[in-house]
Motif scaffolding. Structure first.
Motif, PDB file in Angstrom:
ATOM      1  N   VAL A  22     -13.419   5.820  11.177  1.00 54.17           N
ATOM      2  CA  VAL A  22     -12.419   5.160  10.338  1.00 54.17           C
ATOM      3  C   VAL A  22     -11.390   6.193   9.890  1.00 54.17           C
ATOM      4  CG1 VAL A  22     -12.031   3.880   8.213  1.00 54.17           C
ATOM      5  CG2 VAL A  22     -14.084   3.440   9.564  1.00 54.17           C
ATOM      6  N   LYS A  23     -10.121   5.897  10.152  1.00 55.77           N
ATOM      7  CA  LYS A  23      -9.070   6.837   9.787  1.00 55.77           C
ATOM      8  C   LYS A  23      -8.521   6.547   8.392  1.00 55.77           C
ATOM      9  CE  LYS A  23      -4.708   8.726  11.420  1.00 55.77           C
ATOM     10  NZ  LYS A  23      -3.690   8.685  12.465  1.00 55.77           N
ATOM     11  N   TRP A  24      -8.306   5.278   8.065  1.00 52.21           N
ATOM     12  CA  TRP A  24      -7.738   4.886   6.769  1.00 52.21           C
ATOM     13  C   TRP A  24      -8.729   4.013   6.013  1.00 52.21           C
ATOM     14  CZ3 TRP A  24      -3.333   7.055   5.209  1.00 52.21           C
ATOM     15  CH2 TRP A  24      -2.506   7.614   6.181  1.00 52.21           C
ATOM     16  N   TRP A  25      -8.998   4.368   4.759  1.00 58.37           N
ATOM     17  CA  TRP A  25      -9.893   3.601   3.890  1.00 58.37           C
ATOM     18  C   TRP A  25      -9.057   2.936   2.803  1.00 58.37           C
ATOM     19  CZ3 TRP A  25     -15.153   3.345   4.725  1.00 58.37           C
ATOM     20  CH2 TRP A  25     -15.662   4.227   5.671  1.00 58.37           C
ATOM     21  N   LEU A  26      -9.328   1.672   2.533  1.00 56.23           N
ATOM     22  CA  LEU A  26      -8.609   0.917   1.518  1.00 56.23           C
ATOM     23  C   LEU A  26      -9.590   0.553   0.409  1.00 56.23           C
ATOM     24  CD1 LEU A  26      -5.976  -0.568   0.719  1.00 56.23           C
ATOM     25  CD2 LEU A  26      -6.915  -2.560   1.886  1.00 56.23           C
ATOM     26  N   THR A  27      -9.268   0.915  -0.821  1.00 57.58           N
ATOM     27  CA  THR A  27     -10.179   0.609  -1.926  1.00 57.58           C
ATOM     28  C   THR A  27      -9.914  -0.775  -2.495  1.00 57.58           C
ATOM     29  OG1 THR A  27      -8.699   1.761  -3.450  1.00 57.58           O
ATOM     30  CG2 THR A  27     -10.553   3.010  -2.562  1.00 57.58           C
ATOM     31  N   VAL A  28      -8.717  -1.046  -2.985  1.00 52.43           N
ATOM     32  CA  VAL A  28      -8.370  -2.353  -3.533  1.00 52.43           C
ATOM     33  C   VAL A  28      -6.961  -2.691  -3.053  1.00 52.43           C
ATOM     34  CG1 VAL A  28      -7.976  -3.693  -5.632  1.00 52.43           C
ATOM     35  CG2 VAL A  28      -9.815  -2.022  -5.571  1.00 52.43           C
ATOM     36  N   ASN A  29      -6.822  -3.863  -2.464  1.00 47.80           N
ATOM     37  CA  ASN A  29      -5.517  -4.297  -1.983  1.00 47.80           C
ATOM     38  C   ASN A  29      -4.748  -4.964  -3.123  1.00 47.80           C
ATOM     39  OD1 ASN A  29      -3.409  -4.937  -0.242  1.00 47.80           O
ATOM     40  ND2 ASN A  29      -4.329  -6.892   0.304  1.00 47.80           N
ATOM     41  N   GLU A  30      -3.575  -4.477  -3.418  1.00 45.92           N
ATOM     42  CA  GLU A  30      -2.675  -5.012  -4.431  1.00 45.92           C
ATOM     43  C   GLU A  30      -3.364  -5.199  -5.787  1.00 45.92           C
ATOM     44  OE1 GLU A  30      -0.898  -8.526  -2.829  1.00 45.92           O
ATOM     45  OE2 GLU A  30       0.258  -7.402  -1.358  1.00 45.92           O
ATOM     46  N   PRO A  31      -3.729  -4.111  -6.450  1.00 47.61           N
ATOM     47  CA  PRO A  31      -4.439  -4.232  -7.729  1.00 47.61           C
ATOM     48  C   PRO A  31      -3.629  -4.927  -8.818  1.00 47.61           C
ATOM     49  CG  PRO A  31      -3.817  -1.959  -7.328  1.00 47.61           C
ATOM     50  CD  PRO A  31      -3.524  -2.720  -6.075  1.00 47.61           C
ATOM     51  N   THR A  32      -2.309  -4.779  -8.797  1.00 44.89           N
ATOM     52  CA  THR A  32      -1.495  -5.446  -9.814  1.00 44.89           C
ATOM     53  C   THR A  32      -1.568  -6.961  -9.654  1.00 44.89           C
ATOM     54  OG1 THR A  32      -0.003  -3.561  -9.842  1.00 44.89           O
ATOM     55  CG2 THR A  32       0.807  -5.588 -10.815  1.00 44.89           C
ATOM     56  N   VAL A  33      -1.511  -7.445  -8.421  1.00 42.23           N
ATOM     57  CA  VAL A  33      -1.616  -8.883  -8.167  1.00 42.23           C
ATOM     58  C   VAL A  33      -2.984  -9.394  -8.607  1.00 42.23           C
ATOM     59  CG1 VAL A  33      -1.660 -10.637  -6.351  1.00 42.23           C
ATOM     60  CG2 VAL A  33       0.058  -8.836  -6.298  1.00 42.23           C
ATOM     61  N   THR A  34      -4.031  -8.642  -8.303  1.00 44.88           N
ATOM     62  CA  THR A  34      -5.383  -9.032  -8.703  1.00 44.88           C
ATOM     63  C   THR A  34      -5.490  -9.181 -10.210  1.00 44.88           C
ATOM     64  OG1 THR A  34      -6.314  -7.892  -6.794  1.00 44.88           O
ATOM     65  CG2 THR A  34      -7.807  -8.354  -8.606  1.00 44.88           C
ATOM     66  N   CYS A  35      -4.995  -8.202 -10.948  1.00 48.82           N
ATOM     67  CA  CYS A  35      -5.135  -8.221 -12.410  1.00 48.82           C
ATOM     68  C   CYS A  35      -4.186  -9.216 -13.067  1.00 48.82           C
ATOM     69  CB  CYS A  35      -4.919  -6.823 -12.975  1.00 48.82           C
ATOM     70  SG  CYS A  35      -6.194  -5.667 -12.485  1.00 48.82           S
ATOM     71  N   GLU A  36      -2.948  -9.253 -12.624  1.00 46.44           N
ATOM     72  CA  GLU A  36      -1.977 -10.165 -13.236  1.00 46.44           C
ATOM     73  C   GLU A  36      -2.345 -11.624 -12.971  1.00 46.44           C
ATOM     74  OE1 GLU A  36       0.829  -9.604 -15.230  1.00 46.44           O
ATOM     75  OE2 GLU A  36      -0.100  -7.640 -15.399  1.00 46.44           O
ATOM     76  N   ASN A  37      -2.614 -11.969 -11.716  1.00 42.07           N
ATOM     77  CA  ASN A  37      -2.906 -13.364 -11.393  1.00 42.07           C
ATOM     78  C   ASN A  37      -4.291 -13.800 -11.851  1.00 42.07           C
ATOM     79  OD1 ASN A  37      -0.395 -13.711 -10.294  1.00 42.07           O
ATOM     80  ND2 ASN A  37      -1.065 -13.360  -8.198  1.00 42.07           N
TER      81      ASN A  37
END
Length: 93
Positions: A22-37
């Motif tokens: 795995v070359k790129w690891w993603l922790t959380v996609n769009e954290p602002t959208v997750t928290c705001e919505n």
């Protein structure tokens, strides 16, 4: 005790098992959208907001910043774990 075994964290296990593939690891996609919505508007899970017409529970003034704080802490923990695993020298978090 002169020796204590500390169990590996989930990120450490993942980096050890898949770090060479795995070359790129993603922790959380769009954290602002997750928290705001999820915590301000209640349109995404967990569906919490201050407007009782749409949400049975929640506080839109305090919960979104708490959510962002916890997501940042989680990302920092994963980033720290990736730097400890030698097999992921080329991986990016």
């Amino acid at each position: 005790l002169w020796w204590t075994w500390i169990p590996p964290t989930r990120p450490q296990v993942a980096f050890t098992l898949f770090g060479d593939r795995v070359k790129w690891w993603l922790t959380v996609n769009e954290p602002t959208v997750t928290c705001e919505n999820g915590f301000r508007w209640g349109s995404h899970p967990p569906g919490r907001c201050s407007d009782r017409r749409y949400c049975p529970a929640g506080d839109s003034s305090t919960e979104p910043p708490i959510c962002m704080h916890n997501i940042i802490l989680a990302h920092a923990a994963v980033s720290r774990s990736s730097s400890l695993c030698s097999s992921t020298a080329l991986a990016r978090v």
